[in-house]
Design a protein around this motif. Structure first.
Motif, PDB file in Angstrom:
ATOM      1  N   LEU A  35      -5.939 -56.756 -60.993  1.00 23.41           N
ATOM      2  CA  LEU A  35      -6.731 -57.926 -61.370  1.00 23.41           C
ATOM      3  C   LEU A  35      -6.968 -58.937 -60.248  1.00 23.41           C
ATOM      4  O   LEU A  35      -8.099 -59.435 -60.108  1.00 23.41           O
ATOM      5  N   LEU A  57     -10.851 -59.582 -59.700  1.00 26.85           N
ATOM      6  CA  LEU A  57     -11.484 -60.821 -60.145  1.00 26.85           C
ATOM      7  C   LEU A  57     -12.206 -61.536 -59.000  1.00 26.85           C
ATOM      8  O   LEU A  57     -13.252 -62.149 -59.200  1.00 26.85           O
ATOM      9  N   ASN A 110     -15.280 -58.893 -58.002  1.00 26.37           N
ATOM     10  CA  ASN A 110     -16.271 -58.573 -59.027  1.00 26.37           C
ATOM     11  C   ASN A 110     -16.857 -59.809 -59.701  1.00 26.37           C
ATOM     12  O   ASN A 110     -18.031 -59.817 -60.084  1.00 26.37           O
ATOM     13  N   PHE A 111     -16.050 -60.871 -59.839  1.00 21.64           N
ATOM     14  CA  PHE A 111     -16.528 -62.086 -60.505  1.00 21.64           C
ATOM     15  C   PHE A 111     -16.607 -63.283 -59.556  1.00 21.64           C
ATOM     16  O   PHE A 111     -16.919 -64.394 -59.984  1.00 21.64           O
ATOM     17  N   LEU A 164     -14.380 -65.099 -58.180  1.00 23.82           N
ATOM     18  CA  LEU A 164     -13.480 -66.210 -58.478  1.00 23.82           C
ATOM     19  C   LEU A 164     -12.721 -66.618 -57.224  1.00 23.82           C
ATOM     20  O   LEU A 164     -12.545 -65.814 -56.296  1.00 23.82           O
ATOM     21  N   ASP A 177      -7.541 -69.107 -58.479  1.00 27.05           N
ATOM     22  CA  ASP A 177      -7.991 -68.948 -59.862  1.00 27.05           C
ATOM     23  C   ASP A 177      -7.698 -67.533 -60.354  1.00 27.05           C
ATOM     24  O   ASP A 177      -7.216 -67.330 -61.480  1.00 27.05           O
ATOM     25  N   ALA A 178      -7.990 -66.537 -59.526  1.00 26.33           N
ATOM     26  CA  ALA A 178      -7.713 -65.146 -59.892  1.00 26.33           C
ATOM     27  C   ALA A 178      -6.214 -64.939 -60.110  1.00 26.33           C
ATOM     28  O   ALA A 178      -5.797 -64.236 -61.037  1.00 26.33           O
ATOM     29  N   ARG A 215      -5.205 -66.482 -63.495  1.00 31.15           N
ATOM     30  CA  ARG A 215      -5.639 -65.661 -64.630  1.00 31.15           C
ATOM     31  C   ARG A 215      -4.760 -64.428 -64.772  1.00 31.15           C
ATOM     32  O   ARG A 215      -4.393 -64.031 -65.886  1.00 31.15           O
ATOM     33  N   THR A 216      -4.417 -63.811 -63.639  1.00 35.45           N
ATOM     34  CA  THR A 216      -3.535 -62.644 -63.680  1.00 35.45           C
ATOM     35  C   THR A 216      -2.153 -63.036 -64.179  1.00 35.45           C
ATOM     36  O   THR A 216      -1.526 -62.308 -64.958  1.00 35.45           O
ATOM     37  N   ILE A 274     -17.372 -62.839 -67.623  1.00 31.97           N
ATOM     38  CA  ILE A 274     -15.961 -63.148 -67.461  1.00 31.97           C
ATOM     39  C   ILE A 274     -15.299 -63.484 -68.794  1.00 31.97           C
ATOM     40  O   ILE A 274     -14.109 -63.200 -68.998  1.00 31.97           O
ATOM     41  N   THR A 282     -12.171 -61.426 -70.124  1.00 29.76           N
ATOM     42  CA  THR A 282     -10.897 -62.120 -70.325  1.00 29.76           C
ATOM     43  C   THR A 282     -10.313 -61.797 -71.694  1.00 29.76           C
ATOM     44  O   THR A 282      -9.108 -61.539 -71.821  1.00 29.76           O
ATOM     45  N   CYS A 299      -8.867 -58.319 -71.571  1.00 27.46           N
ATOM     46  CA  CYS A 299      -7.613 -58.279 -70.813  1.00 27.46           C
ATOM     47  C   CYS A 299      -6.449 -58.861 -71.614  1.00 27.46           C
ATOM     48  O   CYS A 299      -5.337 -58.309 -71.610  1.00 27.46           O
TER      49      CYS A 299
END
Length: 384
Positions: A222, A226, A229-230, A232, A236-237, A240-241, A288, A292, A295
């Protein structure tokens, strides 16, 4: 001394798992210093899982023979070598070599699931192993904190700071580990001979391959996914992970508790139904927000399922716990090794991740069929 083994071994697993994911947590920073192709980046994050998986089998066996104190202390001291080498690595091969040996950190999982049930009655094994499994929080700690420290001090300095953690936990286990833990002195060949023909061992390995494998795969994939691909930010990535890891880890004791209270196969059935739906959602999520949600659904199901599997292991194999714990745990680790490579390979062919994520749905559905089959064939042996 016996009363502190559960908290001691749990926080030791936290520390070990902090080390296990250090490469994946810092990969976006490492790539700025050491050029890596997408394939090399996938291998760098997957390699620590290899030894962390395969080595779980002998670690589980020797946890029975030598005890948790010896193995945890030795593991933390040994990890000083690859962690320091990682901080001075200059190429893909340097990263790969250090990452391979860092896999020892992941193998420590087999220590506690073999050692801790010795201190508790069978009806509490699911809950106890679920609590110990909260050591997975270590992956969240590193995923969240490592990028923050790297922003301030650089990734090489960040890695070196982890050496202090290793020394502290080596000392904690040396002085406070149980010197009188009951030992089991049988040969590995004898234990393996007793269990390798038992179909339940291989079915439980498949279940853990999916549940823990999905947890590990998302954990290591991730952060970089992230960002690339997004688009981020790196921190931030990481956050989120860390949220994914936190949810899966906190639910693991619940999975163990539910499996103590109800039939663990029923718990696993709901787990694989959820993973099947989650895989479909991830395959078709374009933004996203939906990604999310998918995930977090995987995290929820993986956490519950991980707790359920390790309720069943000591229930069936109390006399060969070390070897069987190692085999099942190794299967879970290997389950985290293949998906990142598969996703990268599929994307290279199709420029889409849909087929890769759909494979999660398909293997979860196949596992659901196996759960129903075992549920009815074992209904007279498993309570609930």
């Amino acid at each position: 001394m016996k009363k502190i083994q559960l908290p001691l071994q749990t926080i030791s697993l936290v520390a070990a798992f902090m080390i296990w994911v250090i490469l994946s947590s810092l990969l976006t920073y490492i790539k700025g210093d050491i050029p890596l192709t997408p394939g090399e980046a996938s291998w760098v994050t997957s390699i620590p899982v290899i030894l962390g998986s395969l080595f779980r089998v002998p670690v589980g066996f020797y946890a029975n023979r030598l005890g948790a104190r010896v193995l945890f202390t030795f593991s933390f001291l040994f990890l000083l070598i690859p962690v320091f080498y990682l901080s001075i690595a200059q190429s893909f091969w340097g990263l790969a070599a250090s990452g391979f040996l860092i896999g020892v950190a992941g193998a420590t999982f087999s220590i506690g699931v073999t050692s801790l049930p010795k201190y508790y009655p069978k009806e509490r094994h699911g809950t106890i192993n679920g609590i110990y499994g909260m050591g997975n929080l270590g992956t969240a700690v590193t995923t969240f904190t490592a990028p923050v420290i790297a922003n301030m001090a650089g990734w090489r300095t960040t890695v070196k700071l982890f050496c202090i953690l290793l020394i502290v936990f080596a000392l904690l286990n040396f002085f406070f580990g149980d010197r009188h833990e009951p030992k089991v002195n049988v040969s590995f060949a004898e234990e393996l001979k007793k269990v390798y023909r038992d179909r339940r061992l291989w079915f439980l390995s498949i279940f853990y391959f999916i549940t823990f494998g999905s947890f590990v795969a998302f954990t290591v994939y991730l952060p970089n996914f992230l960002v690339s691909n997004f688009s981020l930010a790196k921190v931030d990535a990481g956050m989120r992970t860390a949220g994914f890891i936190l949810l899966a880890t906190l639910l693991r004791p619940l999975g163990g508790f539910l499996s103590d209270k109800y039939n663990p196969y029923t718990v696993l059935a709901f787990t694989f139904i959820g993973l099947t739906i989650s895989g479909i959602l991830l395959s078709f999520s374009l933004g996203i927000t939906l990604f999310t949600i998918g995930c977090l659904a995987v995290a929820f199901c993986a956490g519950i399922g991980n707790g359920a599997v390790f309720k069943l292991v000591p229930l069936y194999f109390s006399n060969q716990a070390g070897t069987v714990n190692g085999i099942v745990a190794a299967a879970g680790g290997l389950g985290g090794f293949f998906p990142p490579l598969l996703l990268t390979f599929v994307y290279g062919l199709t420029k889409s991740y849909a087929i890769g994520f759909m494979s999660l749905s398909e293997v979860a559905l196949a596992s659901l069929v196996l759960v129903f089959w075992m549920r009815f064939s074992e209904q007279n042996r498993v309570p609930g």
